[in-house]
Write a protein that holds these residues in place. Structure first.
Motif, PDB file in Angstrom:
ATOM      1  N   THR A  91       0.833  -1.210   0.000  1.00 41.51           N
ATOM      2  CA  THR A  91       0.000   0.000   0.000  1.00 41.51           C
ATOM      3  C   THR A  91       0.863   1.253   0.000  1.00 41.51           C
ATOM      4  OG1 THR A  91      -0.096  -0.038   2.400  1.00 41.51           O
ATOM      5  CG2 THR A  91      -1.863  -1.191   1.225  1.00 41.51           C
ATOM      6  N   LEU A  92       2.187   1.052   0.019  1.00 39.08           N
ATOM      7  CA  LEU A  92       3.114   2.187   0.046  1.00 39.08           C
ATOM      8  C   LEU A  92       4.003   2.139  -1.189  1.00 39.08           C
ATOM      9  CD1 LEU A  92       4.277   2.040   3.794  1.00 39.08           C
ATOM     10  CD2 LEU A  92       2.593   3.612   2.824  1.00 39.08           C
ATOM     11  N   ASP A  93       4.267   3.347  -1.748  1.00 36.84           N
ATOM     12  CA  ASP A  93       5.284   3.425  -2.805  1.00 36.84           C
ATOM     13  C   ASP A  93       6.536   4.070  -2.235  1.00 36.84           C
ATOM     14  OD1 ASP A  93       4.685   6.117  -2.589  1.00 36.84           O
ATOM     15  OD2 ASP A  93       3.405   6.133  -4.371  1.00 36.84           O
ATOM     16  N   GLU A  94       7.566   4.192  -3.057  1.00 34.47           N
ATOM     17  CA  GLU A  94       8.845   4.681  -2.551  1.00 34.47           C
ATOM     18  C   GLU A  94       8.754   6.110  -2.034  1.00 34.47           C
ATOM     19  OE1 GLU A  94      11.848   4.242  -5.458  1.00 34.47           O
ATOM     20  OE2 GLU A  94      11.998   2.058  -5.230  1.00 34.47           O
ATOM     21  N   SER A  95       7.906   6.899  -2.658  1.00 34.66           N
ATOM     22  CA  SER A  95       7.813   8.305  -2.245  1.00 34.66           C
ATOM     23  C   SER A  95       7.082   8.483  -0.918  1.00 34.66           C
ATOM     24  CB  SER A  95       7.094   9.120  -3.345  1.00 34.66           C
ATOM     25  OG  SER A  95       5.777   8.619  -3.549  1.00 34.66           O
ATOM     26  N   SER A  96       6.261   7.519  -0.563  1.00 35.31           N
ATOM     27  CA  SER A  96       5.460   7.665   0.663  1.00 35.31           C
ATOM     28  C   SER A  96       6.022   6.888   1.847  1.00 35.31           C
ATOM     29  CB  SER A  96       4.008   7.234   0.391  1.00 35.31           C
ATOM     30  OG  SER A  96       3.983   5.865  -0.001  1.00 35.31           O
TER      31      SER A  96
END
Length: 476
Positions: A91-96
């Protein structure tokens, strides 16, 4: 309304056990969900901590035991260069990722244990639990897991609890009945026993096979019953003795009153005669001028009064002669009859004596007095100048028998033992106070002796049976 102890005990135990069950069930329900969440958190924490060294050394997440966790668990291994590895629904990408980490560390209710930080959030009946393990600055292991709420489980548990509750209620009721019966059974027996004691029934026995405080109580009650029985018997014996003493005293008082009345009657005549004689001698009237002659008669009257008062005094003090454990040797008693043998000799009366030697349960002085009065009466009133004196052993008794020729009508047999009574026959001019046989009767009553006076053909027989010490003695 009276309620039995059994019902009270049963209801109290039933209520107590039921309350314990309900409270225990309620507490368990309240503790179940927190413990369930806590157990899941601990499993994840343990799995993370046990694999950190492997992950740090380069082992892939898919090759660690983290994969044994719930399928609802996702993993991200993040370094400064970005997401190095991820497993599960991300549910998370690298930016978050960094924002997620910073936000989690800023949560006030987040819990930190060393390098591990975790936070729990309830969203739409689902518990979201996020974990961050910091290997070093910029390197993190991020784990996201979800746990379904137990709302549906509550419904199932409620159904189970109803069935379980019914079962436990029946078991509690049975257990309460058993305990109530065990407590009230000995109490009922003790109550019944105490009721019998209140009715002075000391025959019943209290027996219970117990090895607890009831046994101590039962032992104390049995001991108390024994002491009460002994005390009651002693009191009853004392009351009976007191009643006998009261009756005896009453009879003695009546006798004394009767004697005083008779004394007044018996003394009045000789005193009147004496007074007339003295007045005649003083005035020198008629035949009383011969003072020497009538002074002798006056002296005889005084002797008669003295003899009468002596016998009366003796008759009133007979009971004072009795002492505990009195005994009498018949040989010593017969040795005291010399004066009567001399009287018989003077009157030409032959005494035939067969007297066994033994020891009597009787005061010696009173036995001698009884023997003398009966023998003297026979000597005075025999018609053929012969008297038979027998003392024979008859089992536990000494049978004293005195026989002389004569006959008494039925009225005389009833009255001979009255004070001052004198029989109607030609020998009534014999000197005497009329108290001899009355004293004999008093002695027999004091010792509860069997006294009989009866006609036997041409003889009059007097017989007294006296208890003796069971010691064989030789004949005199």
């Amino acid at each position: 309304m009276k309620i039995s102890l059994f019902i009270k005990t049963f209801l109290l135990l039933l209520l107590s056990f039921s309350l314990v069950f309900i409270v225990s069930n309620y507490v368990s329900r309240q503790r179940f969900l927190p413990l369930y969440i806590e157990e899941n958190i601990n499993n994840v924490k343990t799995s993370i901590l046990s694999n950190t060294d492997k992950i740090k050394s380069g082992t892939s997440l898919s090759d660690t035991s983290l994969m044994n966790l719930s399928s609802e668990t996702s993993f991200i291994l993040y370094t400064n260069n970005g997401i190095k590895e991820s497993v599960g629904s991300i549910t998370l990408d690298e930016s978050s990722v960094l924002l997620f980490v910073i936000d989690l560390y800023d949560q006030s209710n987040a819990k930190k244990e060393g390098n591990l930080l975790y936070h729990t959030t309830l969203v739409d009946d689902i518990y979201h639990i996020n974990y961050i393990y910091q290997f070093e600055l910029g390197t993190y292991l991020i784990i996201q897991t979800r746990i379904q709420s137990l709302r549906n489980i509550d419904t199932v548990l409620n159904q189970i609890n109803v069935t379980e509750g019914l079962f436990f209620f029946i078991m509690i009721a049975i257990l309460s009945l058993i305990i109530s019966y065990g407590i009230t059974k000995p109490i009922k027996k003790i109550t019944t026993y105490a009721t019998e004691l209140s009715k002075l029934n000391f025959q019943s026995k209290l027996k219970l096979k117990r090895k607890d405080e009831f046994q101590t109580l039962i032992t104390a009650l049995n001991e108390m019953t024994h002491n009460l029985k002994v005390s009651y018997q002693s009191l009853d014996e004392a009351n009976q003795k007191l009643e006998k003493d009261i009756i005896f005293e009453k009879r003695q008082e009546e006798k004394k009153k009767a004697l005083i009345h008779m004394i007044n009657h018996e003394l009045r005549t000789p005193l009147s005669v004496m007074k007339g004689m003295i007045e005649g001698m003083i005035d020198g009237v008629g035949r009383y001028k011969d003072k020497d002659k009538y002074l002798n008669e006056l002296l005889n009257q005084i002797d008669a009064i003295e003899s009468l008062t002596r016998d009366l005094t003796y008759s009133l003090k007979l009971e004072d002669k009795i002492k505990p454990n009195d005994i009498c040797d018949t040989k010593l008693a017969i040795d005291q009859l010399d004066s009567l043998f001399e009287l018989a000799k003077q009157k030409g009366v032959k005494i035939t004596s067969r007297f066994k030697q033994t020891v009597l349960e009787m005061n010696e002085e009173l036995f001698v007095l009884l023997l003398k009065n009966l023998l003297k009466n026979a000597i005075v009133y025999t018609k053929n100048n012969e008297v038979v004196l027998l003392g024979e052993l008859s089992g536990p008794y000494f049978s004293l028998t005195i026989r002389n020729q004569g006959h008494l009508n039925e009225d005389e047999l009833k009255d001979l033992f009255l004070p001052f009574y004198r029989g109607n026959n030609e020998k009534d001019n014999e000197k005497g106070t009329g108290l001899g046989l009355s004293i004999v009767k008093q002695i027999c009553e004091l010792y509860d002796l069997n006294l009989a006076l009866f006609n036997d053909g041409s003889d009059v027989v007097a017989r007294v049976d006296i208890p003796r010490k069971m010691i064989e003695m030789s004949s005199l």
